[in-house]
Motif scaffolding. Structure first.
Motif, short mmCIF file in Angstrom:
data_model
loop_
_atom_site.label_atom_id
_atom_site.label_comp_id
_atom_site.label_asym_id
_atom_site.label_seq_id
_atom_site.Cartn_x
_atom_site.Cartn_y
_atom_site.Cartn_z
N VAL A 60 -15.05 4.50 2.33
CA VAL A 60 -14.93 4.40 0.88
C VAL A 60 -15.28 5.76 0.30
O VAL A 60 -16.37 6.28 0.50
CB VAL A 60 -15.88 3.33 0.31
CG1 VAL A 60 -15.71 3.22 -1.20
CG2 VAL A 60 -15.62 1.98 0.97
N GLY A 77 -13.74 5.82 -5.27
CA GLY A 77 -13.65 4.37 -5.11
C GLY A 77 -12.52 3.92 -4.22
O GLY A 77 -12.45 2.74 -3.84
N SER A 78 -11.61 4.83 -3.86
CA SER A 78 -10.50 4.47 -2.98
C SER A 78 -10.94 4.57 -1.53
O SER A 78 -12.00 5.11 -1.20
CB SER A 78 -9.31 5.39 -3.24
OG SER A 78 -9.61 6.73 -2.89
N ARG A 79 -10.10 4.05 -0.67
CA ARG A 79 -10.45 3.96 0.75
C ARG A 79 -9.49 4.77 1.62
O ARG A 79 -8.33 4.97 1.27
CB ARG A 79 -10.40 2.49 1.20
CG ARG A 79 -11.42 1.62 0.49
CD ARG A 79 -11.28 0.18 0.92
NE ARG A 79 -12.42 -0.61 0.45
CZ ARG A 79 -12.91 -1.67 1.07
NH1 ARG A 79 -12.34 -2.11 2.17
NH2 ARG A 79 -13.94 -2.31 0.57
N ASP A 91 -6.97 -3.54 4.84
CA ASP A 91 -8.36 -3.24 4.46
C ASP A 91 -8.44 -2.00 3.57
O ASP A 91 -9.20 -1.98 2.59
CB ASP A 91 -9.22 -3.04 5.70
CG ASP A 91 -9.56 -4.34 6.41
OD1 ASP A 91 -9.31 -5.42 5.81
OD2 ASP A 91 -10.05 -4.28 7.56
N ARG A 120 -7.39 -2.71 -0.01
CA ARG A 120 -8.12 -3.74 -0.77
C ARG A 120 -8.75 -3.15 -2.03
O ARG A 120 -9.51 -2.20 -1.99
CB ARG A 120 -9.21 -4.37 0.10
CG ARG A 120 -9.93 -5.53 -0.59
CD ARG A 120 -10.92 -6.20 0.33
NE ARG A 120 -10.25 -6.78 1.49
CZ ARG A 120 -10.56 -6.51 2.75
NH1 ARG A 120 -11.53 -5.65 3.02
NH2 ARG A 120 -9.91 -7.08 3.74
N GLY A 121 -8.38 -3.72 -3.17
CA GLY A 121 -8.92 -3.28 -4.45
C GLY A 121 -8.27 -2.01 -4.98
O GLY A 121 -8.66 -1.53 -6.05
N GLY A 122 -7.29 -1.47 -4.28
CA GLY A 122 -6.67 -0.21 -4.68
C GLY A 122 -5.38 -0.41 -5.44
O GLY A 122 -4.87 -1.52 -5.61
N GLU A 123 -4.80 0.72 -5.90
CA GLU A 123 -3.58 0.66 -6.68
C GLU A 123 -2.42 0.16 -5.83
O GLU A 123 -2.34 0.44 -4.63
CB GLU A 123 -3.27 2.04 -7.28
CG GLU A 123 -3.17 3.16 -6.28
CD GLU A 123 -3.14 4.52 -6.96
OE1 GLU A 123 -2.90 4.58 -8.18
OE2 GLU A 123 -3.36 5.52 -6.28
N GLU A 151 -1.88 -2.60 -4.62
CA GLU A 151 -2.19 -3.57 -3.57
C GLU A 151 -1.31 -4.81 -3.69
O GLU A 151 -0.93 -5.41 -2.68
CB GLU A 151 -3.67 -3.97 -3.63
CG GLU A 151 -4.06 -4.99 -2.59
CD GLU A 151 -5.46 -5.56 -2.81
OE1 GLU A 151 -5.99 -6.20 -1.87
OE2 GLU A 151 -6.02 -5.37 -3.90
N ASP A 152 -0.99 -5.18 -4.93
CA ASP A 152 -0.21 -6.39 -5.16
C ASP A 152 1.27 -6.11 -5.47
O ASP A 152 1.99 -7.02 -5.86
CB ASP A 152 -0.82 -7.20 -6.30
CG ASP A 152 -2.20 -7.76 -5.94
OD1 ASP A 152 -2.40 -8.11 -4.76
OD2 ASP A 152 -3.07 -7.82 -6.83
#
Length: 230
Positions: free
Chosen positions: A14, A18-20, A101, A104-107, A109-110
């Motif tokens: 991380v 905040g990105s992974r 993984d 997850r939670g990143g731009e 993602e959906d």
């Protein structure tokens, strides 16, 4: 997490924005910047190549990695409502679970194209290629050694040169390969890379590209953009 550091969570890092990203055992490096994986993707690649303003970008990527650049590009194109054609080469694909993984939670993602790509992604390893089209974007990933693969000529409005560092993965930074990459660019096409090494700049210039230094993403003083003029 202190400024400029990355916090490890298993194989995933991380980063300070905040990105992974993740570590690659083969090369002993992270796939993306430990100082901000998404920040690097946006600054060096999406914005550095002008993809954030192009009405119909065609992106060629050397090194798909864990998909951070692809998702950053998807997100910007979706926000502007423009179509995207994205073709990446990846010799050693990360496992599907790791891509999931890292995202997850990143731009994006959906984004439906990203979800479709994950559904088609091999559990581990990979050969041939996969291609998905959804939500105004086509994502194509060729599982092959880009050094010997057939590359599209004069196609790319943007080229993301995002191999592992010249010290760890020198073959993708040589004058011979850089010359091949230059031929994939359409007239006016732009290559972006996080590297600002002198020999990389000279290789790009020798390939007939106009090279400019730009301020780097967090953790880097400079990066390069190279334009195929004409």
């Amino acid at each position: 997490m202190s400024e400029g550091s990355a916090e490890a969570q298993g194989d995933v890092l991380v980063t300070p924005d905040g990105s992974r990203t993740a570590l690659n055992a083969r090369f002993g490096e992270a796939y993306g910047s430990r100082h901000g994986a998404a920040s690097q993707a946006r600054h060096v690649f999406v914005e550095g190549t002008g993809t954030h303003e192009h009405p119909s970008p065609r992106v060629l990527e050397v090194g798909f990695g864990v998909g951070v650049n692809a998702r950053a590009t998807l997100a910007r194109c979706a926000a502007r409502g423009v179509p995207l054609a994205y073709h990446a080469f990846e010799f050693d694909p990360a496992p599907r679970a790791l891509l999931r993984d890292v995202a997850r939670g990143g731009e994006a993602e959906d984004h439906p194209a990203w979800r479709a790509l994950l559904d088609a992604w091999p559990e581990s390893g990979g050969s041939g290629e996969i291609e998905v089209t959804a939500g105004g974007a086509t994502l194509r990933v060729t599982f092959a050694d880009v050094l010997t693969a057939d590359l599209p000529g004069g196609w790319a409005t943007a080229l993301y040169l995002d191999g592992f560092s010249p010290g760890r993965n020198p073959d993708v930074w040589t004058p011979a390969f850089t010359a091949r990459l230059a031929h994939t660019l359409a007239p006016g096409g732009v290559l972006g890379t996080y590297s600002a090494a002198g020999h990389v700049r000279r290789s790009l210039e020798a390939a007939g590209l106009r090279v400019d230094r730009r301020p780097g993403a967090p953790g880097k003083r400079e990066c390069l953009r190279a334009v195929r003029e004409g």
